[in-house]
Write a protein that holds these residues in place. Sequence first.
Motif, mmCIF file in Angstrom:
data_model
loop_
_atom_site.group_PDB
_atom_site.id
_atom_site.type_symbol
_atom_site.label_atom_id
_atom_site.label_comp_id
_atom_site.label_asym_id
_atom_site.label_seq_id
_atom_site.Cartn_x
_atom_site.Cartn_y
_atom_site.Cartn_z
ATOM 1 N N GLU A 25 -27.809 9.707 14.745
ATOM 2 C CA GLU A 25 -28.057 10.528 15.924
ATOM 3 C C GLU A 25 -27.449 11.897 15.649
ATOM 4 O OE1 GLU A 25 -27.784 10.372 20.811
ATOM 5 O OE2 GLU A 25 -27.261 8.630 19.584
ATOM 6 N N ASN A 27 -26.768 16.221 16.248
ATOM 7 C CA ASN A 27 -26.546 17.225 17.277
ATOM 8 C C ASN A 27 -27.779 18.125 17.393
ATOM 9 O OD1 ASN A 27 -26.443 19.244 15.235
ATOM 10 N ND2 ASN A 27 -24.245 18.912 14.969
ATOM 11 N N ASN A 28 -27.760 19.048 18.327
ATOM 12 C CA ASN A 28 -28.949 19.856 18.609
ATOM 13 C C ASN A 28 -29.385 20.691 17.414
ATOM 14 O OD1 ASN A 28 -29.155 18.894 21.213
ATOM 15 N ND2 ASN A 28 -27.959 20.562 22.110
ATOM 16 N N ALA A 29 -28.433 21.317 16.721
ATOM 17 C CA ALA A 29 -28.788 22.185 15.604
ATOM 18 C C ALA A 29 -29.428 21.392 14.476
ATOM 19 C CB ALA A 29 -27.543 22.912 15.094
ATOM 20 N N ASP A 30 -28.837 20.249 14.146
ATOM 21 C CA ASP A 30 -29.381 19.449 13.060
ATOM 22 C C ASP A 30 -30.721 18.831 13.430
ATOM 23 O OD1 ASP A 30 -27.244 20.026 11.478
ATOM 24 O OD2 ASP A 30 -26.119 18.236 12.027
ATOM 25 N N SER A 31 -30.892 18.425 14.687
ATOM 26 C CA SER A 31 -32.157 17.825 15.089
ATOM 27 C C SER A 31 -33.273 18.868 15.070
ATOM 28 C CB SER A 31 -32.047 17.183 16.476
ATOM 29 O OG SER A 31 -31.744 18.150 17.463
ATOM 30 N N THR A 32 -32.943 20.137 15.307
ATOM 31 C CA THR A 32 -33.946 21.195 15.194
ATOM 32 C C THR A 32 -34.415 21.329 13.762
ATOM 33 O OG1 THR A 32 -33.014 22.414 17.057
ATOM 34 C CG2 THR A 32 -34.378 23.665 15.522
ATOM 35 N N ASN A 33 -33.474 21.246 12.810
ATOM 36 C CA ASN A 33 -33.851 21.310 11.401
ATOM 37 C C ASN A 33 -34.725 20.130 11.007
ATOM 38 O OD1 ASN A 33 -32.360 23.670 10.877
ATOM 39 N ND2 ASN A 33 -30.479 22.492 10.590
ATOM 40 N N HIS A 37 -33.990 13.776 16.693
ATOM 41 C CA HIS A 37 -32.531 13.690 16.693
ATOM 42 C C HIS A 37 -31.949 12.306 16.463
ATOM 43 C CE1 HIS A 37 -33.200 12.472 20.890
ATOM 44 N NE2 HIS A 37 -31.963 12.034 20.917
ATOM 45 N N LYS A 38 -32.759 11.258 16.486
ATOM 46 C CA LYS A 38 -32.192 9.942 16.217
ATOM 47 C C LYS A 38 -33.248 9.021 15.620
ATOM 48 C CE LYS A 38 -32.844 8.173 20.943
ATOM 49 N NZ LYS A 38 -32.152 7.577 22.111
ATOM 50 N N THR A 182 -26.054 23.159 8.367
ATOM 51 C CA THR A 182 -26.393 21.814 8.828
ATOM 52 C C THR A 182 -25.417 20.786 8.279
ATOM 53 O OG1 THR A 182 -28.195 20.211 9.009
ATOM 54 C CG2 THR A 182 -27.920 21.295 6.896
#
Length: 238
Positions: A25, A27-33, A37-38, A182
């Motif tokens: 799961e 965070n927001n920044a990594d899920s944007t990349n 997100h999970k 990231t």
Amino acid sequence: LIAGESICFSNVQFFGNPEAIGYFELNNADSTNLGFHKGIMMATGIAGGFIGNAGFPNDFSDGLDNIPELTNAVPPSCGSIDDGLLLSFDFVPQSSSISYKYVFASDEYDMYVCSQFNDAFAFLISGPGIVGNQNMALVPGTNDPITIITINNGNVGGAGMITNDPCVLSNSQYFNTTPPTTSIQFNGFTDTLTARATNLIPCQTYTLKLMIADYCDASLSSGVFLAANSFSGGPVSN
């Protein structure tokens, strides 16, 4: 965890090092990349080492060294595979198609593009109406399996050669270099891609095998991120 609507699962089996698969799961920044997100991550190293603080150990030399279905789908450029793992399950679709979202990532980028070190993965479906195994993980619009040789930054790596076959440099639009900010610990990764299978027979049992391995050595791991709740069927057939 990856199951969405219109799918019933059974007979789940895992082969390989249990440290090579896990839930993530972001965070927001990594899920944007990454594009989601999970979900579930499968890797040819310790899965937990690829998300979070740099320096967490991620490599190992412990996994399957023989996955015939994978080497048939993506023949190795050498005689060996290492650190393999395989997740298999049966499912019953309620419609004539299924799909799911995923991202392929690797530490083989960018140095080993067009070299023999071509870590491979495949998502193979089999069952009624399908001859043998069908690989659902393909470069969009082609029949090419996804590896660092078929999706990359468009340049031959320092350890590669343009004369190696295959050496595909025309799909850079699907490739991303990992941003320095990231916490995803791979050198590069693909866009979020969608695997699809069509012309299935509703209410019949199919088998899906998700597999990945290091090719030609046990170093520089690769991984696949599977988006949560993205494995689902299309509109229910009448």
